[in-house]
Design an enzyme around this catalytic site. Structure first.
Site, PDB file in Angstrom:
ATOM      1  N   THR A   7      -3.209   5.885  -4.046  1.00  0.00           N
ATOM      2  CA  THR A   7      -2.087   6.536  -3.349  1.00  0.00           C
ATOM      3  C   THR A   7      -0.756   6.280  -4.063  1.00  0.00           C
ATOM      4  OG1 THR A   7      -1.999   4.594  -1.900  1.00  0.00           O
ATOM      5  CG2 THR A   7      -3.162   6.512  -1.076  1.00  0.00           C
ATOM      6  N   THR A   8      -0.621   5.120  -4.694  1.00  0.00           N
ATOM      7  CA  THR A   8       0.608   4.820  -5.440  1.00  0.00           C
ATOM      8  C   THR A   8       0.619   5.564  -6.773  1.00  0.00           C
ATOM      9  OG1 THR A   8       0.630   2.625  -4.426  1.00  0.00           O
ATOM     10  CG2 THR A   8       2.048   2.945  -6.329  1.00  0.00           C
ATOM     11  N   ASP A  36      -9.292   0.513   1.721  1.00  0.00           N
ATOM     12  CA  ASP A  36      -9.268   0.920   0.314  1.00  0.00           C
ATOM     13  C   ASP A  36     -10.547   0.478  -0.398  1.00  0.00           C
ATOM     14  OD1 ASP A  36      -6.829   2.006   0.733  1.00  0.00           O
ATOM     15  OD2 ASP A  36      -5.663   0.553  -0.401  1.00  0.00           O
ATOM     16  N   ASP A  85       0.847  -1.191   0.000  1.00  0.00           N
ATOM     17  CA  ASP A  85       0.000   0.000   0.000  1.00  0.00           C
ATOM     18  C   ASP A  85       0.886   1.245   0.000  1.00  0.00           C
ATOM     19  OD1 ASP A  85      -1.524   2.158   1.915  1.00  0.00           O
ATOM     20  OD2 ASP A  85      -2.902   1.103   0.608  1.00  0.00           O
TER      21      ASP A  85
END
Length: 549
Positions: free
Chosen positions: A97-98, A395, A64
């Site tokens: 987020t990545t 998520d 994550d």
């Protein structure tokens, strides 16, 4: 006042370090690219895991992006700004987020040639903002509207999010838990949608048991036991009273001391305290409750009165847990027992039970009528596995929540980014002047998502991305829906593979990445007032004056 028109002189401390102009901008670009390179391999279903050692000596295993960057300690201010992007993205939409870090790092990277060619950063920033507007329109143009009542659609979207995560090995288990939890807390008040999963969908992790034992409760659970061992631990159809005040004698706030002149005075004080506690308990017991839950303490005397009336009491519960209990039981949290009314008593919960799991007692309030809050009970072999599943659950729930608030989907697998890149390339040819090159550079940067997916699959990156680019250049209605199948590494129609993402997540990713890149490019000076400790090598000779003294 300064004489004449003389400009003020800023004197910098000897310890102050400065980076200015092109040097500062290039340093920021390097820092942004370095942060993006850390988590580049964690994108997609074939992603790698990172093992992190936290300051306390604990180990975190995750892919994550936000969890990884949260544990990293960096000194460079631009790198810290990049890490904040991931946190902002996680708080706003809970996923991507990545992607946002990789895209922001690439946007910084493609701007480097313009700065070395002495194109002013303001021109680059202006082109980037124009590209952002065009990118949002392009993403909107291929979005499709979905019905939030269709549970299958929600499951497909959550599966697309979970498919790239560690918990994907358990199939649809985590997806079903996430969609059930979001459906439970969904409230529609005359068109005003509220889906507050952070406050009303609590994840409770209990190590031990099988992962298949995990479930969404039609109610809540919390790690508490009754205050007295003889109180009831199982009640059907309980009458519940919720308080946020102490059930013990309040020491007088204004009176700082008590003067006792004779020995009977102490007994009088004790009697007054007991009468006060009894009055509090009588105010509660007149409504015949079965369960009393308070956020504060309960005195031994109050426990005695409640035990005589066969009332179970739980004390020192968290405020957040109390709010969830209020939602599932229909009770109102009351500040003063004297003001309790029949309408404040909760009767919607049909089973109150305290179970011993492992070494801990857990209170379950289940079988509630239309609960608008829930607890998700997670079981698993180790704490590391449970922590990673919890991150994946957050998520998946955030993705399902976004679709309920804005029910629009776009194709995943890098398809939407390639479509945006294709549209920006077309628009870029029509732009005149110095902004054309930075505008087209943004189109090039958007391809990084598809390229990274291909890299992480281990396929031929150049051939796959070129093939995908050619597919998007075709003038037909199916072209925008082609992306990279993260499992096989081949290009595929995302409608057939069933990989969809919420439009809200993609929009937020584009906005956050481009706006952050623009902000970092406008920095032309980095001034640090932190002094570096001087290194001493060997013994220092004394000054001549000291020697003479």
């Amino acid at each position: 006042m300064l004489p004449g028109n003389q400009a003020p002189v800023i004197v910098l401390n000897q310890n102050t370090q400065r980076e200015e102009g092109k040097k500062a901008q290039l340093a920021n670009i390097r820092a942004a690219k370095a942060v993006a390179d850390i988590i580049r391999t964690t994108l997609g279903p074939k992603s790698m895991l990172k093992m992190l050692l936290d300051p306390m000596g604990g180990i975190v295993l995750t892919n994550d992006g936000n969890a990884i960057l949260r544990e990293i300690d960096v000194k460079h201010p631009a790198a810290k700004t990049m890490i904040d992007l991931s946190r902002t993205q996680d708080e706003e939409v809970g996923d991507g987020t990545t992607s946002v870090i990789i895209l922001a790092g690439e946007l910084m990277g493609v701007s480097e040639p313009f700065l070395t060619q002495k194109i002013h950063p303001i021109n680059v920033v202006s082109a980037y903002f124009k590209a952002l507007e065009a990118a949002l329109k392009a993403a909107d143009s291929i979005s499709k509207l979905v019905s939030i009542e269709d549970k299958e659609t929600l499951s497909v979207i959550a599966q697309s999010c979970i498919g790239t995560k560690f918990s994907s090995r358990w199939g649809n288990l985590i997806v079903d838990l996430a969609t059930d939890a979001v459906k439970t807390v969904y409230i529609n008040n005359n068109g005003k949608v509220e889906v507050d999963v952070k406050r009303y969908a609590k994840i409770e992790k209990i190590p031990g048991g099988d992962i298949e034992e995990s479930r969404v409760l039609r109610g809540v659970m919390f790690n508490k036991d009754v205050t007295h061992p003889k109180m009831r631990r199982f009640i059907e159809n309980p009458r519940v009273i919720l308080l946020d005040c102490p059930l013990e004698y309040k020491k007088a706030e204004s009176m700082t001391n008590v003067e006792m002149t004779k020995e009977e005075d102490f007994n009088t004080l004790l009697r007054l305290e007991e009468e006060e506690v009894e009055k509090l308990c009588q105010a509660i017991m007149r409504l015949n409750p079965d369960v009393v839950i308070t956020e504060k303490g309960v005195s031994d005397l109050a426990q005695h009165y409640f035990l005589k009336q066969n009332i179970s009491v739980i004390r020192r519960i968290r405020k957040t847990d109390n709010n969830r209990i209020a939602r599932v039981s229909g009770a109102t949290i009351v500040n003063r027992p004297e003001e309790l009314q029949e309408s404040d008593v909760g009767t919607k919960c049909h089973r109150f039970e305290i179970k011993l799991i492992g070494d801990e007692y857990y209170t379950f309030m289940e079988e509630c009528e239309d609960p608008k809050a829930c607890s998700i009970l997670l079981r698993g072999a180790t704490k590391d596995v449970l922590n990673e599943i919890e991150r994946n659950m957050h998520d998946a729930m955030s993705v399902a929540r976004n679709v309920m608030i804005e029910p629009k989907l776009v194709p995943g697998g890098g398809a939407v980014e390639m479509h945006v890149a294709n549209e920006l390339t077309k628009i870029g040819r029509t732009i005149e002047g110095i902004e054309q090159l930075p505008f087209q550079a943004v189109a090039q940067a958007f391809e990084i998502i598809a390229r990274t997916l291909a890299q992480n699959c281990g396929c031929n990156v150049v051939r796959t991305v070129t093939e995908l680019r050619a597919k998007h250049a075709e003038d037909n209605v199916d072209a925008p829906f082609w992306g990279i199948d993260g499992n096989s590494g081949k290009i595929a129609d995302m409608r057939v593979v069933g990989v969809w993402e919420p439009l809200a997540v993609k929009k937020q990713t584009f906005k956050t990445a481009i706006e952050a890149a623009c902000m970092l490019l406008r920095i032309d000076e980095v001034v640090s007032g932190i002094s570096k400790p001087e290194k001493k090598s060997g013994p220092v000779a004394a000054a001549p004056e000291e020697m003479e003294a």
